[in-house]
Structure formats: structure tokens, C-alpha cells
Design a protein around this motif. Structure first.
Motif, mmCIF file in Angstrom:
data_model
loop_
_atom_site.group_PDB
_atom_site.id
_atom_site.type_symbol
_atom_site.label_atom_id
_atom_site.label_comp_id
_atom_site.label_asym_id
_atom_site.label_seq_id
_atom_site.Cartn_x
_atom_site.Cartn_y
_atom_site.Cartn_z
ATOM 1 N N PHE A 62 0.839 -1.202 0.000
ATOM 2 C CA PHE A 62 0.000 0.000 0.000
ATOM 3 C C PHE A 62 0.873 1.251 0.000
ATOM 4 O O PHE A 62 0.628 2.196 -0.754
ATOM 5 N N ALA A 63 1.908 1.258 0.838
ATOM 6 C CA ALA A 63 2.822 2.402 0.882
ATOM 7 C C ALA A 63 3.556 2.564 -0.440
ATOM 8 O O ALA A 63 3.721 3.693 -0.943
ATOM 9 N N ILE A 64 3.995 1.470 -1.024
ATOM 10 C CA ILE A 64 4.709 1.527 -2.303
ATOM 11 C C ILE A 64 3.801 2.052 -3.404
ATOM 12 O O ILE A 64 4.211 2.874 -4.239
ATOM 13 N N GLU A 65 2.553 1.614 -3.421
ATOM 14 C CA GLU A 65 1.593 2.107 -4.415
ATOM 15 C C GLU A 65 1.455 3.623 -4.334
ATOM 16 O O GLU A 65 1.393 4.314 -5.358
ATOM 17 N N GLY A 66 1.392 4.132 -3.111
ATOM 18 C CA GLY A 66 1.250 5.578 -2.943
ATOM 19 C C GLY A 66 2.409 6.340 -3.537
ATOM 20 O O GLY A 66 2.222 7.343 -4.243
ATOM 21 N N TRP A 67 3.628 5.868 -3.285
ATOM 22 C CA TRP A 67 4.801 6.560 -3.817
ATOM 23 C C TRP A 67 4.939 6.360 -5.324
ATOM 24 O O TRP A 67 5.374 7.272 -6.039
ATOM 25 N N ALA A 68 4.553 5.219 -5.833
ATOM 26 C CA ALA A 68 4.591 5.001 -7.278
ATOM 27 C C ALA A 68 3.693 6.006 -7.996
ATOM 28 O O ALA A 68 4.042 6.529 -9.067
ATOM 29 N N GLU A 69 2.543 6.312 -7.387
ATOM 30 C CA GLU A 69 1.624 7.279 -7.996
ATOM 31 C C GLU A 69 2.154 8.705 -7.883
ATOM 32 O O GLU A 69 2.024 9.507 -8.810
ATOM 33 N N LEU A 70 2.766 9.033 -6.754
ATOM 34 C CA LEU A 70 3.231 10.407 -6.545
ATOM 35 C C LEU A 70 4.457 10.752 -7.378
ATOM 36 O O LEU A 70 4.646 11.909 -7.779
ATOM 37 N N LEU A 71 5.306 9.762 -7.658
ATOM 38 C CA LEU A 71 6.565 10.043 -8.353
ATOM 39 C C LEU A 71 6.361 10.047 -9.866
ATOM 40 O O LEU A 71 6.941 9.251 -10.607
ATOM 41 N N SER A 72 5.557 10.976 -10.321
ATOM 42 C CA SER A 72 5.350 11.179 -11.753
ATOM 43 C C SER A 72 5.927 12.527 -12.150
ATOM 44 O O SER A 72 6.115 13.422 -11.313
ATOM 45 N N GLU A 73 6.207 12.682 -13.418
ATOM 46 C CA GLU A 73 6.720 13.957 -13.928
ATOM 47 C C GLU A 73 5.778 15.101 -13.583
ATOM 48 O O GLU A 73 6.196 16.157 -13.105
ATOM 49 N N LYS A 74 4.495 14.894 -13.780
ATOM 50 C CA LYS A 74 3.492 15.932 -13.521
ATOM 51 C C LYS A 74 3.464 16.308 -12.048
ATOM 52 O O LYS A 74 3.523 17.499 -11.695
ATOM 53 N N ASN A 75 3.380 15.319 -11.166
ATOM 54 C CA ASN A 75 3.282 15.606 -9.734
ATOM 55 C C ASN A 75 4.521 16.317 -9.208
ATOM 56 O O ASN A 75 4.431 17.297 -8.459
ATOM 57 N N LEU A 76 5.691 15.833 -9.592
ATOM 58 C CA LEU A 76 6.935 16.423 -9.094
ATOM 59 C C LEU A 76 7.131 17.837 -9.620
ATOM 60 O O LEU A 76 7.514 18.745 -8.873
ATOM 61 N N SER A 77 6.856 18.052 -10.884
ATOM 62 C CA SER A 77 7.053 19.376 -11.478
ATOM 63 C C SER A 77 6.094 20.401 -10.885
ATOM 64 O O SER A 77 6.475 21.531 -10.574
ATOM 65 N N GLU A 78 4.837 19.991 -10.722
ATOM 66 C CA GLU A 78 3.850 20.920 -10.145
ATOM 67 C C GLU A 78 4.181 21.230 -8.694
ATOM 68 O O GLU A 78 4.003 22.367 -8.238
ATOM 69 N N TRP A 79 4.642 20.258 -7.979
ATOM 70 C CA TRP A 79 5.033 20.450 -6.568
ATOM 71 C C TRP A 79 6.146 21.478 -6.462
ATOM 72 O O TRP A 79 6.074 22.429 -5.669
ATOM 73 N N LEU A 80 7.172 21.336 -7.261
ATOM 74 C CA LEU A 80 8.353 22.186 -7.144
ATOM 75 C C LEU A 80 8.174 23.543 -7.813
ATOM 76 O O LEU A 80 8.882 24.490 -7.476
ATOM 77 N N ALA A 81 7.230 23.654 -8.730
ATOM 78 C CA ALA A 81 7.024 24.931 -9.425
ATOM 79 C C ALA A 81 6.670 26.049 -8.454
ATOM 80 O O ALA A 81 6.992 27.214 -8.688
ATOM 81 N N ALA A 82 6.027 25.691 -7.344
ATOM 82 C CA ALA A 82 5.635 26.708 -6.359
ATOM 83 C C ALA A 82 6.831 27.368 -5.701
ATOM 84 O O ALA A 82 6.702 28.427 -5.085
ATOM 85 N N TYR A 83 8.018 26.757 -5.840
ATOM 86 C CA TYR A 83 9.213 27.266 -5.161
ATOM 87 C C TYR A 83 10.205 27.904 -6.135
ATOM 88 O O TYR A 83 11.343 28.160 -5.774
ATOM 89 N N GLU A 84 9.764 28.171 -7.339
ATOM 90 C CA GLU A 84 10.685 28.703 -8.342
ATOM 91 C C GLU A 84 11.342 29.990 -7.880
ATOM 92 O O GLU A 84 12.552 30.169 -8.001
#
Length: 363
Positions: A62-84
Motif C-alpha cells: 500500500f505504501a509503495i503504491e502511494g509513492w509510485a503514484e506520486l513520483l510522476s513527472e506531472k506531480n513532481l514538477s507541479e510540486w516544485l514549481a511553487a518554489y521557483e
């Protein structure tokens, strides 16, 4: 290594993790280094469960599934864009607030599988090196994934260290523990920039108008990881004269949890304590409900407290904000997490509400 390279490395890690789910574990075509890591990670999942009885295969996956979903190009880029503007994109010349890469010491808890992964990710994806001190309860999964990360991004070699020794040569600290360990953390690390986390629990607010589906979803917030996570609901707030029949009916889908030996032992022990102490309680054979003002309920027990009005409850929750990780509910005039969603945090959901990326981007 530029930011996009770091994002790409974690995206590939997410693709690797996507092969391991509760429905099936299947090797996919095109995932780099599967020949070296696929079978080895299955072994680490097995070892994690053998070493820690709470880390069942179901919960680890269950924990692995959660991280597999979060570690996408879209999720990571949108997350970090707020800190540009804060400098996360400094290497592209788009910021005047460039930060200096540092060595971050991370002391991890071990209550649920991969509980320290967000701190690990946050530090590495912002360009820092890490020295990780793991809990003995969760020491098999992350070092293996770190090794995979070093294969897909060789630049990470030398930037990731795991240690069981005294922490030395670090610039800042992220430490997660209990109220007791937090005092020691503050003593040892107080002179360095730090994030020190203490005990927190999550609560749910019921109004009596919840649907059976919402109450069944709430059972996921209560029972996932056997209630050991800070995002697990350990306490209910209910109206006066609340009838728990619908609640007990909705959570019945989790009845088999009592077949887990460690959970059953806690259930039997706590029930005996309550009976000998003449505490009033409600129980259904796998969960006990006890009226109590505290937040941290024992395993197999859920505390509850009655409220006279939502307005007075909002004031109570505000007074105890430092003890609460999440508030679960629907249709309330305060920020809430939807029923069934506490164990599915986004990358923006920071423990204790402290923005880890902002902390790591300070000069």
C-alpha cells in the motif's frame, strides 16, 4: 545535477515501484535495471515483514503504491514549481536567490513503511546530500531504493549515506520522533537549522449525517497500518447522543484485522485493562471505543469525545492544533481531509504543517 535530472531520476524510481502493487507484482518492459533490482526488491519486502510484524505485505505494498503514484513527472514538477522564486530553479538562471547545497541529516521514524521517504525525496530533489539514520523497525526498503536511484542517476553516488553511528558533518537536521525523543533532538541538534517533529494524531468529526459509504471510508483512516501512523484517525468527535450503530456497521469490512496476532494481543490486553479499571467502553470484537479527552489512543482502541456545537468544537481543535495532524470530515467550516484519504497525502502535505522544501531552500 540540474533539477530536471533529479526529477527524471525520481520518475524512473516511481516507474520501478509501479511494478509492486497489492493486486499483483509484475515485471514491466522498459523499466531500467530490472534485471538487477526487481527480484531483490521483492526480497526486501519480505525481509521488512519478517523484521517487523506490523509491516505486512499488504501494508508495505500500500505504501509503495502511494509513492509510485506520486513520483510522476506531472506531480513532481507541479510540486516544485511553487518554489521557483525561492531558488529551486537557480541552476537555470531563473532565480536571484540561489541556495547552497548542504548535507541534511535525516532521522526517521519507523512506525509505517517508508515513513521517512518524503524527507529523503525533499532533500535530494532540491540538490542536497543526505545522511540518513533509520529506525531499526524500517531499515530494509529505503537503502535498496537509494541504490536503485544511484543506478538511474550516478550523480547521486556519494550524496546518500546511511548510518547507525553518531551523526557528524551535517548542516541541518530533520528529525521525527515522539515527544520524549524530541527533547533529546532539541538538545543535540538545537544549534543547527532543524525541523523536529513530535507526537501527533489525527481526528475525525462526525455530525450524524454521514453516509454508510463515508463511514466505511473512515475505517480506512482508522485501520490502515493498524492505526500506527500520525495520519491515522485515533479519535472521533461526535454530537451528544450520537448513535454508534451505523459506525459499527460500516467498519465491519475490517473485521479480519483481529486475525493479525500483534493486533489481537493489543486488543486483548487493552480490553483487560479497561475492564479491570471499570472503564465504560463500546466494542465489536475488533475495535473498542472509549470516551476520553486524549488524542493518542492505544492500538485497537478509538477514543471519542462529544461536542455540543460545531462552533465550540472548532475552538477546541484550534486550541489543540499542535497535537493534531489531520482533521477528517465533510462539510465543515475548517480545513479537512476527506473520509478515506488520510493515508494518501500529496507531495504538498507536509508533516506537522512545516514546509520542508521551504526549509531546505533557505540560504
Amino acid at each position: 545535477m540540474e533539477l530536471q535530472q533529479r526529477i527524471n531520476a525520481f520518475v524512473q524510481l516511481g516507474q520501478f515501484l509501479s511494478q509492486f502493487s497489492r493486486t499483483e507484482i509484475t515485471q514491466k518492459e522498459g523499466v531500467p535495471y530490472n534485471d538487477l533490482f526487481f527480484e531483490g526488491f521483492q526480497h526486501q519486502i519480505k525481509l521488512a515483514g519478517q523484521h517487523n510484524g506490523w509491516f505486512t505485505k499488504e501494508n508495505v505494498l500500500f505504501a509503495i503504491e502511494g509513492w509510485a503514484e506520486l513520483l510522476s513527472e506531472k506531480n513532481l514538477s507541479e510540486w516544485l514549481a511553487a518554489y521557483e522564486s525561492a531558488g529551486v530553479y537557480a541552476e537555470h538562471g531563473r532565480s536571484t536567490k540561489a541556495y547552497t547545497p548542504k548535507t541534511i541529516a535525516i532521522i526517521m521514524a519507523g512506525n509505517i513503511p517508508l515513513v521517512g521517504f518524503h524527507d529523503f525525496l525533499s532533500a535530494l530533489i532540491t540538490g542536497h546530500s543526505v545522511i540518513v539514520k533509520q529506525s531499526s523497525n524500517d531499515k530494509h526498503l529505503l537503502p535498496f531504493l537509494a541504490k536503485y536511484l544511484e543506478y538511474v542517476a550516478p550523480e547521486y553516488k556519494g550524496m546518500i549515506t546511511f548510518t547507525e553511528e553518531k551523526l557528524e558533518a551535517y548542516d541541518a537536521v530533520i528529525a521525527t520522533g515522539s515527544d520524549n525523543t524530541a527533547r533529546y533532538f532539541d538538545y543535540y541538534f538545537g544549534k543547527k537549522p532543524n525541523i523536529i517533529r513530535k507526537n501527533r494524531n489525527s481526528v475525525a468529526v462526525l455530525t450524524g449525517n454521514e453516509t454508510p459509504e463515508q463511514l466505511e471510508a473512515l475505517s480506512e483512516d482508522i485501520f490502515r497500518y493498524y492505526g500506527l501512523g500520525c495520519r491515522n484517525v485515533s479519535k472521533l468527535y461526535v454530537p451528544e447522543n450520537y448513535n454508534f450503530d451505523a459506525f459499527f456497521s460500516a467498519i465491519y469490512a475490517w473485521k479480519d484485522i483481529i486475525n493479525q496476532a500483534k493486533y489481537a494481543n493489543n486488543y486483548d490486553y487493552n480490553k483487560a485493562v479497561y475492564l479491570m479499571s471499570l472503564f465504560e467502553m463500546l466494542e465489536n470484537g475488533f475495535l473498542m471505543l472509549k470516551e476520553d479527552a486524549s488524542f493518542g489512543s492505544p492500538i485497537a482502541t478509538l477514543f471519542y469525545e462529544k461536542y455540543s456545537s460545531l462552533e465550540s468544537l472548532y475552538n477546541t481543535l484550534q486550541e489543540h492544533a499542535d497535537a493534531i495532524q489531520c482533521v477528517v470530515g465533510e462539510g465543515l467550516d475548517i480545513p479537512t481531509v476527506s473520509f478515506g484519504e488520510t493515508q494518501k497525502p500529496t507531495l504538498h502535505d507536509y508533516a506537522d504543517g512545516v514546509d520542508t522544501i521551504a526549509f531546505l531552500l533557505r540560504k
